[in-house]
Design a protein around this motif. Structure first.
Motif, mmCIF file in Angstrom:
data_model
loop_
_atom_site.group_PDB
_atom_site.id
_atom_site.type_symbol
_atom_site.label_atom_id
_atom_site.label_comp_id
_atom_site.label_asym_id
_atom_site.label_seq_id
_atom_site.Cartn_x
_atom_site.Cartn_y
_atom_site.Cartn_z
ATOM 1 N N VAL A 195 -6.897 0.850 -2.708
ATOM 2 C CA VAL A 195 -5.989 1.623 -3.542
ATOM 3 C C VAL A 195 -6.582 3.000 -3.836
ATOM 4 N N ARG A 196 -7.864 3.037 -4.169
ATOM 5 C CA ARG A 196 -8.498 4.324 -4.479
ATOM 6 C C ARG A 196 -8.546 5.228 -3.246
ATOM 7 N N VAL A 197 -8.761 4.651 -2.072
ATOM 8 C CA VAL A 197 -8.748 5.439 -0.845
ATOM 9 C C VAL A 197 -7.362 6.025 -0.604
ATOM 10 N N GLU A 198 -6.334 5.201 -0.770
ATOM 11 C CA GLU A 198 -4.968 5.663 -0.520
ATOM 12 C C GLU A 198 -4.520 6.703 -1.543
ATOM 13 N N PRO A 249 -0.407 -7.173 -8.724
ATOM 14 C CA PRO A 249 -1.385 -6.076 -8.652
ATOM 15 C C PRO A 249 -2.628 -6.378 -7.814
ATOM 16 N N ASP A 250 -3.089 -7.624 -7.813
ATOM 17 C CA ASP A 250 -4.284 -7.933 -7.026
ATOM 18 C C ASP A 250 -4.065 -7.761 -5.534
ATOM 19 N N SER A 251 -2.792 -7.761 -5.122
ATOM 20 C CA SER A 251 -2.487 -7.620 -3.704
ATOM 21 C C SER A 251 -2.197 -6.176 -3.317
ATOM 22 N N PHE A 252 -2.153 -5.275 -4.287
ATOM 23 C CA PHE A 252 -1.839 -3.877 -4.000
ATOM 24 C C PHE A 252 -2.949 -3.261 -3.144
ATOM 25 N N THR A 253 -2.543 -2.471 -2.148
ATOM 26 C CA THR A 253 -3.503 -1.784 -1.294
ATOM 27 C C THR A 253 -3.292 -0.272 -1.264
ATOM 28 N N HIS A 254 -2.167 0.194 -1.826
ATOM 29 C CA HIS A 254 -1.859 1.624 -1.772
ATOM 30 C C HIS A 254 -1.658 2.250 -3.155
ATOM 31 N N GLY A 255 -1.380 1.446 -4.156
ATOM 32 C CA GLY A 255 -1.146 1.976 -5.488
ATOM 33 C C GLY A 255 0.311 1.870 -5.893
ATOM 34 N N THR A 256 0.555 1.896 -7.205
ATOM 35 C CA THR A 256 1.917 1.817 -7.707
ATOM 36 C C THR A 256 2.644 3.135 -7.470
ATOM 37 N N CYS A 276 -9.789 15.297 -6.536
ATOM 38 C CA CYS A 276 -9.245 14.067 -5.949
ATOM 39 C C CYS A 276 -10.237 12.907 -5.923
ATOM 40 N N ASP A 277 -11.217 12.924 -6.806
ATOM 41 C CA ASP A 277 -12.224 11.854 -6.811
ATOM 42 C C ASP A 277 -11.673 10.631 -7.535
ATOM 43 N N THR A 278 -10.880 9.852 -6.821
ATOM 44 C CA THR A 278 -10.320 8.628 -7.401
ATOM 45 C C THR A 278 -11.396 7.596 -7.689
#
Length: 284
Positions: A195-198, A249-256, A276-278
């Motif tokens: 999620v943080r990468v995306e 939420p545990d399955s999220f890979t890109h973010g809400t 952009c330092d997530t």
């Protein structure tokens, strides 16, 4: 978006004709890694962040379908957008004392192969770090508009900019570091890193948009709303609801949807990749 009349990129590999895989200038372009293909109902990108054995290089398979006028126009649009990203990121890297090596963008129609796995219209656009290429079936733009309610040329530009942002992360060594970290984690924790990468890629897409406006004056009224709408439509929570599922939420890979909009806006407002330092953010 004002894009007509500007140069196209030479880093386009057009596989949309029979016998393709030829480099076509101006037609519109980790170690251990494997790709999980996610259909558009479950996520827009193919997530380039799951650890596995590096894939075997395969010869690309070109589609034999005839190109329509819409195909040609989409290819030209993508080529100009890619060229814009090359100029913007080249300048930003130069300010950091670095040299930007742009990605190749592969245009295909129907299906093609990549070292990260097969690509089709159902996979959505994705970046493959193994060969450093972005893969895009421009028919996805119709899916984005008609099925997902995210139309407009700047929504399409946002998609291209997001995938190029993964290449920027690769150039900066971020993908390598996050993949090494994910290899030591459980699934839910690894998804959190994804999620943080995306979201960082969304922010970097916003940085590109801000600098493209300064450099080219390419934004028109409504363009930012198109990108924000696209970011909203492809949030994990929205996509899971659209598929008739309760968001997990545990399955999220890109973010809400809210997160994707917020980080794109952050990059747009700052114009600075340093914003952009997530990975350092307490709140996404």
């Amino acid at each position: 978006m004002k894009w007509q009349g500007r140069r196209g990129s030479r880093n386009i590999e057009d596989r949309r004709r029979a016998g393709g895989a030829a480099r076509a200038g101006g037609i519109g372009g980790l170690g251990i890694l494997a790709i999980v293909v996610i259909g558009w109902l479950l996520g827009v990108d193919v997530t380039p962040l799951l650890v596995g054995q590096q894939g075997v290089q395969q010869a690309p398979q070109a589609s034999s379908a005839e190109l329509t006028e819409a195909d040609r126009a989409a290819g030209q649009f993508v080529s100009v957008t890619l060229a814009d990203t090359e100029e913007i990121w080249g300048a930003i890297f130069a300010r950091m004392g670095e040299t930007y090596d742009p990605p190749v963008l592969v245009l295909f129609k129907g299906v093609t192969n990549s070292p990260c796995g097969g690509a089709s219209g159902a996979t959505g656009p994705f970046y493959c770090p193994i060969d450093r290429k972005v893969y895009l079936d421009t028919a996805f733009f119709s899916t984005l508009s008609r099925r997902m309610g995210a139309g407009g040329d700047f929504a399409a530009a946002y998609v291209v900019a997001h995938e190029v942002a993964h290449h920027v992360q690769n150039e900066l060594g971020i993908l390598q570091q996050t993949n090494a970290a994910r290899a030591r984690m459980g699934q839910a924790e690894a998804n959190g890193v994804s999620v943080r990468v995306e979201l960082q890629a969304d922010c970097l897409a916003g940085v590109w948009a801000a600098n493209a406006q300064s450099r080219f004056g390419s934004l028109e009224p409504g363009d930012i709303q198109e990108a924000m709408n696209a970011a909203s439509r492809i949030g994990d929570d929205t996509l899971q609801r659209s598929a008739g599922r309760v968001p997990m939420p545990d399955s999220f890979t890109h973010g809400t949807s809210d997160q994707r909009q917020r980080w794109f806006a952050r990059g747009l407002q700052s114009g600075d990749p340093g914003a952009c330092d997530t990975f350092a953010a307490d709140r996404l």
